[in-house]
Design an enzyme around this catalytic site. Structure first.
Site, mmCIF file in Angstrom:
data_model
loop_
_atom_site.group_PDB
_atom_site.id
_atom_site.type_symbol
_atom_site.label_atom_id
_atom_site.label_comp_id
_atom_site.label_asym_id
_atom_site.label_seq_id
_atom_site.Cartn_x
_atom_site.Cartn_y
_atom_site.Cartn_z
ATOM 1 N N GLY A 272 -3.518 4.075 0.120
ATOM 2 C CA GLY A 272 -4.772 3.867 0.828
ATOM 3 C C GLY A 272 -5.949 4.261 -0.049
ATOM 4 N N ALA B 42 0.875 2.504 4.280
ATOM 5 C CA ALA B 42 2.129 2.341 5.031
ATOM 6 C C ALA B 42 2.663 3.652 5.596
ATOM 7 C CB ALA B 42 3.183 1.703 4.126
ATOM 8 N N HIS B 43 2.484 4.765 4.870
ATOM 9 C CA HIS B 43 3.109 6.010 5.316
ATOM 10 C C HIS B 43 2.410 6.608 6.537
ATOM 11 C CE1 HIS B 43 0.368 9.265 3.693
ATOM 12 N NE2 HIS B 43 -0.154 8.185 3.167
ATOM 13 N N CYS C 200 -7.035 17.985 1.098
ATOM 14 C CA CYS C 200 -7.734 18.430 -0.115
ATOM 15 C C CYS C 200 -8.549 19.691 0.129
ATOM 16 C CB CYS C 200 -8.628 17.339 -0.667
ATOM 17 S SG CYS C 200 -8.160 15.696 -0.172
ATOM 18 N N THR D 209 3.478 -4.702 -12.133
ATOM 19 C CA THR D 209 4.682 -5.209 -11.470
ATOM 20 C C THR D 209 4.786 -4.570 -10.089
ATOM 21 O OG1 THR D 209 5.750 -5.536 -13.575
ATOM 22 C CG2 THR D 209 7.199 -5.377 -11.657
#
Lengths: 402, 83
Positions: A71, A200-201, A328, A237
């Site tokens: 993200g 996605a997580h 953070c 890739t």
């Protein structure tokens, strides 16, 4: 000891079906998606299927989805890429003060490179004011980036209304939807955004997979140069297993969204109700009574006289895992800039704690938490030099005043 | 290089900021969808296209009409002449 994972805004566990979908692409289907033989074609098809699933989750066309590694990368790509593409039209960018560091630090990078940046203030719930957005726009403004929801305080920003303002002034709108995508309905057409970041997580997919929605026809300068992966917009890739996992997670999130939201909201409401019974503890972010203004799995508080880190430590010793503000600022023991921007004092902001729920949590987890948390607060307050005599003056008002 | 202005294109492929060799891949892909005689416009900021696109036309037998410049990108015009 019971283990209660209440830190789903940090990350989610992988859904077992997601892992199953990913496994073949670690093993036998290891081809490079650009290769023209069968192994490559299979990998290519897997990525395109994932693209369709992710697009469907946010009601977009597959061709508008660019896969990234996170993200944060999607946020960097959006902000830097649009600023560089549009710099001939103007060099002013608007963000809010409750953005994630990947947005704020991208904005700071632009500032160091000749752009002007406005950091929008927020109200006590963390929401940006539409009139302030309007007033901040200059003829130089090329980009507005506002988070869909802050993972620190859970408030959902009025993106649709901001989009109407941006559109009228012909300004590009990006929204960091990492905290919302897969957790609440996100529809890019309805929101009216030009770009939208996701990870996605945050919805039971793997780490290392994110995506940026780029509205059709919008030009964006790449962040990573190289080959023609992702339609020539993001080289490298492809991480095929992670992308496949993101696709599967998106499919599951779309199908189960209502169920997931209701499950988390019910447990979350129990947590809020019990925690607010403790004296001198205040909810941060938008009150939970309006479902459209707060993430359903999110409860965040400031606890007076004690430190978030101390609470986290004692909670973790009892098997309860939570967060204190963003990852953070938590590590750096800094007062959260997001909480300060709500008008919370620096001392009070130290007592920040965030609980975020997921499908693995149960009523028994919440029962256990409800029993343990007040004890922890009492114990810490007994030790705190700031808490002396606090309870003699009577219970404080259940709302910080800034 | 042949410069042209105000060419009317039937289809436009905007690949500004997209990486090389997207200009050649897009050219292949888009030209397939055109009728014989139709004109494709390609917008790109990639300098290599100055050589690549005329050469591609020579190789495939399609007509290179010419190019034009905008503020920060090039416009190339190709007419489909081979079915």
């Amino acid at each position: 000891m019971r283990k209660c994972y209440f830190d789903h805004v940090a990350t989610n566990p992988l859904h077992p079906d997601v892992l199953d979908a990913m496994m073949p692409y670690f093993k036998e289907e290891f081809g490079n998606p650009l290769s023209i033989y069968e192994l490559g074609i299979n990998a290519r098809n897997a990525i395109e299927n994932a693209r369709t699933s992710v697009a469907s989750l946010i009601n977009a066309k597959p061709s508008t989805i660019v896969f990234t590694a996170s993200g944060a990368e999607a946020n960097n790509f959006a902000i830097r890429g649009i600023a560089l593409a549009k710099q001939n039209q103007g060099k002013h960018v608007i963000v809010s003060k409750v953005e994630h560091h990947s947005v704020l630090n991208s904005a700071r990078f632009l500032e160091k490179n000749g752009f002007a940046v406005t950091y929008l203030p927020v109200d006590r719930y963390g929401l940006v004011d539409l009139d302030v957005v309007k007033d901040s726009i200059t003829k130089e403004t090329i980009l507005i980036s506002i988070t869909h929801a802050s993972s620190e305080i859970g408030s959902i920003e009025p993106i649709k209304e901001i989009a109407a303002i941006a559109k009228e002034k012909n300004i590009i709108l990006h929204s960091d939807a990492v905290a919302t995508t897969g957790n609440i309905p996100v529809d890019v057409t309805e929101l009216g955004v030009d770009l939208l970041s996701m990870a996605a997580h945050q919805f039971y997919g793997p780490k290392g997979a994110g995506a940026l929605y780029v509205r059709e026809g919008l030009r964006i300068v790449p962040l990573i140069y190289g080959g023609i992966q992702e339609g020539g917009r993001r080289a490298g890739t492809e991480n095929v297993p992670a992308i496949v996992g993101m696709g599967k997670a998106a499919e599951l999130a779309k199908n189960e969204m209502g169920k997931r939201m209701e499950h988390c909201r019910r447990l979350r409401d129990r947590i809020i109700e019990s925690v607010l019974k403790i004296p001198n503890v205040y909810l941060t972010g938008h009150p939970a009574d309006d479902l459209n203004k707060r993430l359903p799995h999110h409860a965040s508080f400031v606890v007076e006289f004690i430190e978030g880190e101390a609470m986290l430590l004692m909670l973790s010793m009892r098997g309860i895992y939570a967060a204190s503000g963003s990852a953070c600022s938590s590590k750096a023991l800094k007062s959260s800039p997001v909480l300060l921007s709500l008008g919370i004092s620096s001392a009070l902001a130290q007592g920040s704690i965030v609980f975020s729920l997921g499908m693995g949590n149960t009523d028994e987890d919440v029962d256990y938490f409800i029993n343990e948390f007040p004890q922890i607060i009492n114990k810490l307050r007994e030790m705190s030099p700031f808490a002396k005599g606090w309870d003699e003056a009577g219970e404080g008002e259940k709302c910080y005043t800034g | 290089m042949k410069f042209v202005h105000d060419v009317k294109a039937d289809v436009t492929a905007d690949i500004v900021y997209m990486m090389c060799p997207m200009h050649l891949l897009k050219l292949d892909e888009m030209i397939k969808g055109l009728e014989k005689g139709q004109v494709l416009e390609i917008l790109t900021d990639y300098d290599g296209a100055l050589e690549d696109i005329p050469q591609w036309c020579k190789r495939t037998g399609n007509e290179f009409i010419g190019m034009d410049e905008d503020e920060d990108y090039y416009k190339f015009y190709v007419r489909k002449t081979v079915q």
